[in-house]
Design an enzyme around this catalytic site. Structure first.
Site, PDB file in Angstrom:
ATOM      1  N   TRP A 225      -2.046   0.726  -8.760  1.00 56.15           N
ATOM      2  CA  TRP A 225      -2.073   1.178 -10.157  1.00 56.15           C
ATOM      3  C   TRP A 225      -1.774   0.019 -11.102  1.00 56.15           C
ATOM      4  O   TRP A 225      -2.471  -0.166 -12.106  1.00 56.15           O
ATOM      5  CB  TRP A 225      -1.048   2.297 -10.384  1.00 56.15           C
ATOM      6  CG  TRP A 225      -1.022   2.740 -11.821  1.00 56.15           C
ATOM      7  CD1 TRP A 225      -1.830   3.673 -12.409  1.00 56.15           C
ATOM      8  CD2 TRP A 225      -0.176   2.228 -12.867  1.00 56.15           C
ATOM      9  NE1 TRP A 225      -1.541   3.775 -13.758  1.00 56.15           N
ATOM     10  CE2 TRP A 225      -0.530   2.905 -14.061  1.00 56.15           C
ATOM     11  CE3 TRP A 225       0.844   1.278 -12.908  1.00 56.15           C
ATOM     12  CZ2 TRP A 225       0.115   2.648 -15.282  1.00 56.15           C
ATOM     13  CZ3 TRP A 225       1.476   1.014 -14.126  1.00 56.15           C
ATOM     14  CH2 TRP A 225       1.102   1.701 -15.296  1.00 56.15           C
ATOM     15  N   TYR A 229      -4.326  -1.400 -13.850  1.00 62.31           N
ATOM     16  CA  TYR A 229      -3.940  -1.322 -15.254  1.00 62.31           C
ATOM     17  C   TYR A 229      -4.059  -2.688 -15.923  1.00 62.31           C
ATOM     18  O   TYR A 229      -4.553  -2.810 -17.053  1.00 62.31           O
ATOM     19  CB  TYR A 229      -2.511  -0.793 -15.347  1.00 62.31           C
ATOM     20  CG  TYR A 229      -2.008  -0.544 -16.748  1.00 62.31           C
ATOM     21  CD1 TYR A 229      -2.330   0.635 -17.419  1.00 62.31           C
ATOM     22  CD2 TYR A 229      -1.187  -1.465 -17.383  1.00 62.31           C
ATOM     23  CE1 TYR A 229      -1.857   0.869 -18.707  1.00 62.31           C
ATOM     24  CE2 TYR A 229      -0.709  -1.236 -18.667  1.00 62.31           C
ATOM     25  CZ  TYR A 229      -1.043  -0.068 -19.321  1.00 62.31           C
ATOM     26  OH  TYR A 229      -0.571   0.163 -20.593  1.00 62.31           O
ATOM     27  N   ASP A 245      -4.023   6.821 -11.955  1.00 61.41           N
ATOM     28  CA  ASP A 245      -3.281   7.122 -13.178  1.00 61.41           C
ATOM     29  C   ASP A 245      -3.166   8.630 -13.384  1.00 61.41           C
ATOM     30  O   ASP A 245      -4.168   9.342 -13.474  1.00 61.41           O
ATOM     31  CB  ASP A 245      -3.986   6.486 -14.372  1.00 61.41           C
ATOM     32  CG  ASP A 245      -3.161   6.581 -15.634  1.00 61.41           C
ATOM     33  OD1 ASP A 245      -2.343   5.693 -15.862  1.00 61.41           O
ATOM     34  OD2 ASP A 245      -3.337   7.566 -16.373  1.00 61.41           O
TER      35      ASP A 245
END
Length: 287
Positions: A225, A229, A245
Site C-alpha cells: 500500500w 501510494y 486502499d
C-alpha cells in the site's frame, strides 16, 4: 518582498476538493490551511534555501504568492507548485476516458477538473505515508507535526521546515519514538526510510518506477500500500493504483484487493485519477 502569479490549469479545476486535500493533510507547524479562504501556506525549497509561499485555490486557477524578489527563485517555485498541484495535466482527456464507465462516469461529470494532487517534497511524503498507515488522516498529521517540532528547522516566517533525512536517520531511536508518540515499529520504519534516502533512494518522477518500487518494498516496514501510494502522489505515475486502499475499495463496493486490482484494469492508463475520484467521492461532501 513578495511576488504573485496566477497559475492557470490545463482545463477545468475542481477547486473545492483540491483545497480540502491540502487542508486535510496539512502538517501542524509546517503548514497553515485557511479553509474558508481556500489558501495554504508553507515553505518550499529553492536552490537558495526555503521560501514561504501561499497558494489560494480559486474557482478557475491558483494564485501563488511567494516571499522572494529573485526572478529565478520565483520561476522555480511556480514550477514546483504546478507539479505539486498537477496543474499541467489535461483532465479533459481523463474525463473522456472515464465518461462511459458506470462507476466513474458520474463522478467525473460531477467534478470535472479533479487533479491528482501530490507532495512538493518527496521525503516529507514518504515519512507522512508511514505515519499515516492504519490511522486517521488527522492522527497522521499530528504525528508529523510532532516529528517536525522535534527535528525540523524553525524559520523566520514562523513555519517549521520539515526534518531532513539525515536528522531523522541520526536521531536516537527511543528519543524519536517518544517525541512522535508512535510505536517502536512505526518509528523504526520512519528511520529506515530516512536511512534509505540518505543512502541514495531517489523518489523522483523521472526515475525508473519499477526499480523505485522494488527499493521501497525492500525497506523494513514498507508494504505494497505504501509503495503504491507513493507511486501515485510522489512518482506522479498517472496509471498507479492502490488496490489495498480501504477508502477506495469502499467507494468501489468493497471488492477484495485482488478484485479491486482486476476492476481497475478498465481505468488504464489513468488509474491514479480514478483513485482520486474514488477518494473524493468517499470523503468529500463540499461543492
Amino acid at each position: 518582498m513578495s511576488r504573485t502569479a496566477i497559475l492557470a490549469p490545463n482545463g477545468a479545476l475542481a477547486a473545492g476538493p483540491m483545497a480540502a486535500i491540502l487542508a486535510n493533510h496539512a502538517i501542524p507547524g509546517c503548514e497553515i490551511a485557511e479553509r474558508e479562504g481556500r489558501s495554504h501556506t508553507r515553505l518550499l525549497p529553492t536552490p537558495g534555501g526555503p521560501r514561504r509561499i501561499t497558494v489560494t485555490i480559486r474557482p478557475d486557477d491558483v494564485e501563488l504568492t511567494a516571499d522572494t524578489d529573485d526572478d529565478d527563485e520565483f520561476a522555480h517555485l511556480a514550477r514546483t507548485t504546478r507539479r505539486w498541484l498537477d496543474l499541467d495535466t489535461d483532465t479533459t482527456a481523463v474525463e473522456r476516458a472515464f465518461d462511459a464507465d458506470p462507476l466513474l462516469g458520474p463522478l467525473v461529470r460531477r467534478r470535472p477538473g479533479l487533479r491528482a494532487v501530490g507532495y512538493p517534497d518527496a521525503f516529507e511524503a514518504a515519512v507522512m505515508t508511514v505515519l499515516g498507515q492504519q490511522v486517521s488522516v488527522a492522527a497522521g498529521g499530528t504525528f508529523g507535526g510532532r516529528l517536525a517540532a522535534a527535528y525540523g528547522e524553525p524559520s523566520s516566517w514562523g513555519l517549521t521546515l520539515f526534518p531532513t533525512p539525515r536528522s531523522v536517520a541520526d536521531a536516537p531511536h527511543e528519543e524519536l519514538r517518544a517525541a512522535v508518540g508512535v510505536t517502536r515499529t512505526r518509528a523504526a520504519t520512519v528511520q529506515n526510510v530516512a536511512r534509505a534516502v540518505v543512502d541514495g533512494l531517489t523518489l523522483d518522477p523521472e526515475a525508473d518506477h519499477p526499480r523505485v518500487r522494488r527499493e521501497l518494498l525492500a525497506i523494513p516496514g514498507i508494504g505494497p500500500w505504501s509503495a503504491d501510494y507513493l507511486a501515485v502522489r510522489v512518482l506522479r505515475d498517472p496509471d498507479a493504483f492502490t488496490p489495498g486502499d480501504l477508502v477506495a475499495r469502499r467507494a468501489m463496493g468493497n471488492p477484495s484487493i485482488r478484485d479491486a486490482e482486476r476492476l481497475s484494469q478498465a481505468w488504464r492508463p489513468y488509474r491514479a485519477y480514478a483513485l482520486f475520484h474514488l477518494w473524493t467521492a468517499a470523503t468529500y461532501d463540499g461543492p
